[in-house]
Write a protein that holds these residues in place. Structure first.
Motif, PDB file in Angstrom:
ATOM      1  N   GLU A 210      37.874  44.323  52.149  1.00  0.00           N
ATOM      2  CA  GLU A 210      38.084  44.502  50.702  1.00  0.00           C
ATOM      3  C   GLU A 210      39.542  44.833  50.373  1.00  0.00           C
ATOM      4  OE1 GLU A 210      35.974  46.123  52.555  1.00  0.00           O
ATOM      5  OE2 GLU A 210      33.925  45.877  51.839  1.00  0.00           O
TER       6      GLU A 210
ATOM      7  N   ASN B 100      42.733  36.468  39.549  1.00  0.00           N
ATOM      8  CA  ASN B 100      42.189  37.823  39.467  1.00  0.00           C
ATOM      9  C   ASN B 100      43.237  38.797  40.008  1.00  0.00           C
ATOM     10  OD1 ASN B 100      40.813  40.238  39.606  1.00  0.00           O
ATOM     11  ND2 ASN B 100      38.990  39.375  40.552  1.00  0.00           N
TER      12      ASN B 100
ATOM     13  N   SER C 260      43.221  41.943  40.233  1.00  0.00           N
ATOM     14  CA  SER C 260      42.745  43.132  40.940  1.00  0.00           C
ATOM     15  C   SER C 260      42.942  42.975  42.444  1.00  0.00           C
ATOM     16  CB  SER C 260      41.256  43.378  40.661  1.00  0.00           C
ATOM     17  OG  SER C 260      41.054  43.651  39.297  1.00  0.00           O
ATOM     18  N   ASP C 261      43.130  41.733  42.890  1.00  0.00           N
ATOM     19  CA  ASP C 261      43.386  41.461  44.300  1.00  0.00           C
ATOM     20  C   ASP C 261      44.887  41.357  44.547  1.00  0.00           C
ATOM     21  OD1 ASP C 261      40.699  41.321  45.273  1.00  0.00           O
ATOM     22  OD2 ASP C 261      40.497  39.384  44.274  1.00  0.00           O
TER      23      ASP C 261
ATOM     24  N   HIS D  99      47.164  41.963  32.568  1.00  0.00           N
ATOM     25  CA  HIS D  99      45.900  41.314  32.206  1.00  0.00           C
ATOM     26  C   HIS D  99      46.187  40.081  31.338  1.00  0.00           C
ATOM     27  CE1 HIS D  99      41.740  40.676  31.273  1.00  0.00           C
ATOM     28  NE2 HIS D  99      41.962  40.799  29.978  1.00  0.00           N
TER      29      HIS D  99
ATOM     30  N   TYR E 225      44.035  51.782  37.068  1.00  0.00           N
ATOM     31  CA  TYR E 225      42.765  52.253  37.621  1.00  0.00           C
ATOM     32  C   TYR E 225      42.532  53.686  37.156  1.00  0.00           C
ATOM     33  CZ  TYR E 225      43.001  48.068  40.461  1.00  0.00           C
ATOM     34  OH  TYR E 225      43.067  46.763  40.864  1.00  0.00           O
TER      35      TYR E 225
ATOM     36  N   ASP F 210      36.384  50.529  45.712  1.00  0.00           N
ATOM     37  CA  ASP F 210      35.617  50.335  44.474  1.00  0.00           C
ATOM     38  C   ASP F 210      36.504  50.234  43.241  1.00  0.00           C
ATOM     39  OD1 ASP F 210      36.539  52.907  44.288  1.00  0.00           O
ATOM     40  OD2 ASP F 210      34.577  53.850  44.018  1.00  0.00           O
ATOM     41  N   ARG F 211      37.779  49.910  43.429  1.00  0.00           N
ATOM     42  CA  ARG F 211      38.744  49.957  42.321  1.00  0.00           C
ATOM     43  C   ARG F 211      38.383  49.041  41.154  1.00  0.00           C
ATOM     44  NH1 ARG F 211      40.602  46.942  46.462  1.00  0.00           N
ATOM     45  NH2 ARG F 211      41.400  44.842  46.031  1.00  0.00           N
ATOM     46  N   LYS F 212      37.737  47.892  41.459  1.00  0.00           N
ATOM     47  CA  LYS F 212      37.430  46.924  40.407  1.00  0.00           C
ATOM     48  C   LYS F 212      36.402  47.439  39.410  1.00  0.00           C
ATOM     49  CE  LYS F 212      38.514  42.960  43.341  1.00  0.00           C
ATOM     50  NZ  LYS F 212      38.024  41.690  43.938  1.00  0.00           N
TER      51      LYS F 212
ATOM     52  N   LYS G  23      38.543  49.837  36.140  1.00  0.00           N
ATOM     53  CA  LYS G  23      39.761  49.366  35.469  1.00  0.00           C
ATOM     54  C   LYS G  23      39.787  49.850  34.023  1.00  0.00           C
ATOM     55  CE  LYS G  23      39.224  44.981  36.509  1.00  0.00           C
ATOM     56  NZ  LYS G  23      39.511  43.527  36.640  1.00  0.00           N
TER      57      LYS G  23
ATOM     58  N   ASN H 261      33.505  47.774  32.389  1.00  0.00           N
ATOM     59  CA  ASN H 261      32.332  48.245  33.125  1.00  0.00           C
ATOM     60  C   ASN H 261      31.827  49.559  32.533  1.00  0.00           C
ATOM     61  OD1 ASN H 261      30.410  48.156  35.255  1.00  0.00           O
ATOM     62  ND2 ASN H 261      31.662  49.537  36.481  1.00  0.00           N
TER      63      ASN H 261
END
Length: 339
Positions: A99, A143, A145-146, A214, A222, A232-234, A237, A260
């Motif tokens: 991950e 994406n 986040s990666d 974004h 984060y 679990d960062r995603k 956000k 989320n």
């Protein structure tokens, strides 16, 4: 006797002179092509690209021929994607924690020529790399986040008229693609207080918080203490949208939200805001300082560290601040910003 002595000295000097040559005019080393991509402490080279979901942005990677003299031949230098080196970096740095791995940038998001011509009389040229961060037709944005890497290498072959530099960080380049907009970057967090379970007597802080792109007007950070190295960062956000609506003379409104919030119970408290101030450096008149301050206040619940039945509630309030310095003498925007 003296005449013989002087004659001997003259003959010795003559022999020395005839045996000398202008060695500085001859090549002292093997001429080899190298990529100019100095790695940082993580072993990768940051490449800053202005975020544009619908367009193409070009980054020119310098290619240099080593040697003590100028390149004397017209040469064709070849390049390829180096998946093996990226795999080795991930395994050595993160072990089996997939991950956290750097992800390889695919041809949907970048293109570059397989070879470039290196003219005689030149010791440096550029490898053009075109980035399409929105994907095909802007319908599949990258994406962010990666962590994305474009791994490149100079290709060696017996049929080519050059030998690639054998040193790892000269022959290879691990380009860490870092999109940016007017608000992204590293913010100072010493006044950004993170309270756990309502305990305001002992706030938690981080010295720095990185804000990622974004879109043109929105960044994300984060929540709380999380950063890019959390598995679990995603799920945590916090998106920060910069609006043009004024609160007063200095402050403008921010819109903050989570994608989320049903799970992490994210909720904004009060009205978040931002300020932007600019000034020229008094000693270096070509240097512009831009100061960005974000005033944030929100709460969320950590439901993954211990488990759904043992949620931890956090309150976050305070300010994040960043100074961006621009060298106005440099025309290229990605080079103008003093990262």
């Amino acid at each position: 006797m003296k005449k013989i002595y002087y004659l001997f000295l003259a003959m010795a000097a003559g022999l020395c002179c005839t045996s000398c040559n202008n060695e500085w005019e001859d090549e002292q080393f093997l001429q080899m092509p190298s990529l100019k991509a100095e790695p940082n402490s993580a072993g990768v080279t940051p490449v800053y690209v202005r975020y544009d979901i619908n367009g193409t942005k070009r980054y020119n990677l310098p290619v240099i021929f080593s040697g003590s003299t100028m390149n004397t031949h017209n040469r064709t230098v070849h390049f390829a994607v180096d998946t093996d080196t990226l795999r080795s970096l991930n395994e050595e740095r993160y072990g089996k924690r997939n991950e956290l791995f750097y992800q390889q940038l695919t041809s949907e998001y970048c293109t570059f020529p397989e070879s470039i011509e290196f003219p005689a009389g030149e010791c440096q040229t550029l490898l053009p790399i075109d980035f399409t961060l929105g994907g095909n037709n802007g319908e599949n944005p990258l994406n962010l986040s990666d962590k994305w890497i474009l791994p490149l290498t100079i290709v060696d072959d017996a049929s080519y008229d050059y030998q690639a530099n054998p040193r790892k960080h000269y022959r290879k380049a691990l380009l860490n693609i870092t999109p940016f907009n007017d608000y992204s970057g590293v913010y100072g967090g010493t006044k950004y207080m993170i309270y756990m379970d309502g305990n305001k007597k002992e706030p938690l802080t981080l010295n720095e918080h990185r804000a990622y792109v974004h879109d043109d007007k929105t960044i994300f950070v984060y929540a709380g203490l999380r950063d890019v190295d959390f598995l679990d960062r995603k799920l945590y956000k916090v998106f920060i949208e910069f609006t043009d609506e004024r609160i007063d003379i200095l402050k403008k409104k921010l819109r903050i939200y989570s994608d989320n919030d049903k799970n992490n119970k994210f909720k904004e408290i009060g009205q978040s805001y931002y300020t932007i101030e600019e000034e020229m450096d008094p000693q270096k008149p070509y240097l512009k300082h831009i100061y960005i301050t974000l005033g944030l206040s929100y709460e969320f619940e950590d439901y993954t560290t211990i488990g759904e039945n043992n949620r931890i509630k956090y309150l976050v309030e305070g300010t994040l601040s960043m100074q961006r310095d621009l060298n106005t003498l440099i025309p290229d925007e990605d080079q103008q910003i003093q990262w």
